[in-house]
Design a protein around this motif. Structure first.
Motif: not given
Length: 66
Positions: A24, A26, A32, A34, A47, A52
Protein backbone atom coordinates in the motif's frame (compact mmCIF):
# COMPACT_ATOMS: atom_id res chain seq x y z
CA UNK A 1 -3.72 6.65 -12.26
CA UNK A 2 0.04 6.98 -12.65
CA UNK A 3 1.77 4.62 -10.21
CA UNK A 4 4.65 7.09 -9.85
CA UNK A 5 2.28 9.37 -7.92
CA UNK A 6 2.18 6.81 -5.10
CA UNK A 7 4.92 6.05 -2.65
CA UNK A 8 6.73 4.87 -0.83
CA UNK A 9 5.19 1.41 -1.14
CA UNK A 10 4.89 -0.57 2.11
CA UNK A 11 3.97 -4.14 2.94
CA UNK A 12 3.12 -5.77 6.22
CA UNK A 13 5.95 -6.66 8.54
CA UNK A 14 4.11 -9.98 8.92
CA UNK A 15 4.91 -10.85 5.31
CA UNK A 16 8.34 -12.05 6.42
CA UNK A 17 9.99 -10.44 3.40
CA UNK A 18 8.18 -12.72 0.96
CA UNK A 19 6.82 -11.41 -2.33
CA UNK A 20 3.36 -12.92 -1.95
CA UNK A 21 1.45 -10.07 -0.38
CA UNK A 22 0.00 -6.69 -1.16
CA UNK A 23 1.67 -3.32 -0.81
CA UNK A 24 0.00 0.00 0.00
CA UNK A 25 1.04 3.60 -0.60
CA UNK A 26 -0.43 7.06 -0.26
CA UNK A 27 -0.98 9.13 -3.38
CA UNK A 28 -2.52 12.41 -4.47
CA UNK A 29 -5.36 13.77 -2.35
CA UNK A 30 -4.56 11.11 0.30
CA UNK A 31 -5.78 8.33 -1.98
CA UNK A 32 -4.60 4.84 -1.09
CA UNK A 33 -3.00 2.64 -3.73
CA UNK A 34 -2.88 -1.15 -3.38
CA UNK A 35 -0.80 -3.44 -5.60
CA UNK A 36 0.39 -7.05 -5.76
CA UNK A 37 4.00 -7.28 -4.59
CA UNK A 38 4.66 -10.13 -7.06
CA UNK A 39 3.51 -7.99 -9.98
CA UNK A 40 4.36 -4.40 -9.12
CA UNK A 41 3.88 -3.32 -12.75
CA UNK A 42 0.50 -5.05 -13.04
CA UNK A 43 -1.57 -2.06 -11.99
CA UNK A 44 -2.99 -0.67 -8.79
CA UNK A 45 -6.34 -0.37 -7.09
CA UNK A 46 -7.09 3.13 -5.82
CA UNK A 47 -9.30 3.92 -2.82
CA UNK A 48 -10.47 7.17 -1.28
CA UNK A 49 -9.53 7.80 2.35
CA UNK A 50 -13.12 7.01 3.38
CA UNK A 51 -13.19 3.73 1.47
CA UNK A 52 -9.86 2.68 2.97
CA UNK A 53 -10.99 3.60 6.49
CA UNK A 54 -14.16 1.51 6.06
CA UNK A 55 -12.09 -1.45 4.83
CA UNK A 56 -9.64 -1.23 7.74
CA UNK A 57 -12.51 -0.96 10.21
CA UNK A 58 -14.13 -4.04 8.66
CA UNK A 59 -10.89 -6.00 9.01
CA UNK A 60 -10.51 -4.96 12.64
CA UNK A 61 -14.11 -5.94 13.36
CA UNK A 62 -13.77 -9.38 11.76
CA UNK A 63 -16.20 -8.56 8.97
CA UNK A 64 -14.15 -10.57 6.44
CA UNK A 65 -13.27 -13.56 8.63
CA UNK A 66 -14.24 -16.89 7.13
Amino acid sequence: MDERQFGPWRKSTRSGGADNCVEVATGPDRQIGVRDSKNADGGILVFTPGEWAAFVEGVRNGEFDL
